[in-house]
Design an enzyme around this catalytic site. Structure first.
Site, short mmCIF file in Angstrom:
data_model
loop_
_atom_site.label_atom_id
_atom_site.label_comp_id
_atom_site.label_asym_id
_atom_site.label_seq_id
_atom_site.Cartn_x
_atom_site.Cartn_y
_atom_site.Cartn_z
N TYR A 53 -20.57 38.40 38.79
CA TYR A 53 -20.45 39.49 39.69
C TYR A 53 -21.39 39.90 40.74
O TYR A 53 -21.06 40.58 41.46
CB TYR A 53 -20.05 40.76 38.88
CG TYR A 53 -19.04 40.65 37.84
CD1 TYR A 53 -17.37 40.41 38.26
CD2 TYR A 53 -19.16 40.64 36.52
CE1 TYR A 53 -16.55 40.18 37.38
CE2 TYR A 53 -18.01 40.43 35.45
CZ TYR A 53 -16.72 40.32 35.99
OH TYR A 53 -15.87 40.09 35.25
N ALA A 76 -10.52 44.96 34.13
CA ALA A 76 -9.83 44.43 32.88
C ALA A 76 -8.34 44.93 32.88
O ALA A 76 -7.47 44.38 32.41
CB ALA A 76 -10.65 44.81 31.62
N GLU A 121 -5.06 44.04 46.24
CA GLU A 121 -5.81 43.82 44.88
C GLU A 121 -6.94 43.07 45.18
O GLU A 121 -7.12 41.93 45.85
CB GLU A 121 -4.96 43.14 44.22
CG GLU A 121 -5.65 43.08 42.90
CD GLU A 121 -4.59 42.24 41.67
OE1 GLU A 121 -3.32 41.99 42.26
OE2 GLU A 121 -4.93 41.91 40.61
N HIS A 151 -10.70 41.18 43.42
CA HIS A 151 -11.40 40.79 42.32
C HIS A 151 -12.70 40.14 42.84
O HIS A 151 -12.61 39.42 43.92
CB HIS A 151 -10.82 39.89 41.55
CG HIS A 151 -9.40 40.54 40.82
ND1 HIS A 151 -9.61 41.29 39.74
CD2 HIS A 151 -8.24 40.39 41.17
CE1 HIS A 151 -8.23 41.90 39.55
NE2 HIS A 151 -7.32 41.34 40.26
C1 DQA Z 1 -12.62 41.60 37.84
C2 DQA Z 1 -12.22 40.52 37.05
C3 DQA Z 1 -11.63 40.87 35.54
O1 DQA Z 1 -11.01 39.90 34.87
C4 DQA Z 1 -12.82 41.73 34.96
O2 DQA Z 1 -12.16 42.17 33.84
C5 DQA Z 1 -13.32 42.60 35.75
C6 DQA Z 1 -13.74 42.54 37.18
C7 DQA Z 1 -13.35 41.14 39.11
O3 DQA Z 1 -13.68 41.92 39.96
O4 DQA Z 1 -13.51 39.68 39.05
O5 DQA Z 1 -13.93 43.68 35.08
O6 DQA Z 1 -11.60 42.49 38.24
#
Ligand code: DQA
Length: 150
Positions: free
Chosen positions: A29, A83, A104, A106
C-alpha cells in the site's frame, strides 16, 4: 439527477484499515498516510472548485450512513471500500440509492492479488474503477468527477 445548491461537494470514503496507511503493509500500500491522501484530494478538488467531505471508518454502518447523507448535498462519491469491497451488499445498496456518480479506488491492483479480492460488489454500481495506481488513483477520481458531464 436533481440540482444541489451550494459549492459542489465530493464525498471521500475510505473503509476499514485504511486509517493504518503509512505503516500497513507498505510493500503493498506504500508509505503515504491517509491524512496525506485526504489533504491531496482536497487540494486537487479545490482546483476544480469542489469541497471534499472525508470519511474513514472501520464500521460498515458508519460508511452506509455517510453515503446516505451524501445524497442530500454531494455531487459525487469517491470510495475505497477496502475489505468491504469483497463482502458488502449494504455498501453497494447505499451507493445505488445515493443516485450519485461513484468512482471506486483501490491503491493496489486487486486483480493481481488473492482470488477473493478479484470480485468487488461495488464495481457494478461505480461509473469508474481505478485499481493499482496508488494514491494517485484518488486524484484521477477527482478529475473524472470534476470533468464529467452531468
Ligand atoms: C484495497 C484492496 C482490498 O482488497 C483490501 O482489503 C484493502 C485495500 C486497496 O486499496 O488496494 O483494505 O481496497
Amino acid at each position: 439527477m436533481t440540482a444541489r445548491p451550494g459549492k459542489p461537494c465530493l464525498l471521500l470514503v475510505n473503509g476499514p484499515n485504511l486509517n493504518m496507511l503509512g505503516t500497513r503493509q507498505p510493500e503493498i500500500y506504500g508509505s503515504t498516510t491517509l491524512a496525506q491522501i485526504e489533504q491531496r484530494v482536497a487540494e486537487v478538488a479545490a482546483g476544480f472548485g469542489f469541497e471534499v467531505r472525508p470519511v474513514q471508518s472501520n464500521h460498515e454502518g458508519v460508511l452506509v450512513d455517510a453515503i446516505q447523507a451524501a445524497r442530500q448535498d454531494c455531487t459525487g462519491i469517491i470510495i475505497n471500500p477496502a475489505a468491504y469491497s469483497h463482502t458488502s451488499v449494504a455498501i453497494r445498496d447505499a451507493l445505488s440509492a445515493a443516485d450519485l456518480p461513484v468512482v471506486e479506488v483501490h491503491l493496489s491492483n486487486i486483480h493481481t492479488r488473492e482470488t477473493f479480492r478479484h470480485h468487488s460488489y461495488v464495481s457494478a454500481v461505480a461509473e469508474v474503477v481505478i485499481a493499482g495506481a496508488g494514491p494517485a488513483g484518488y486524484e484521477y477520481a477527482v478529475r473524472y468527477l470534476a470533468e464529467r458531464r452531468p
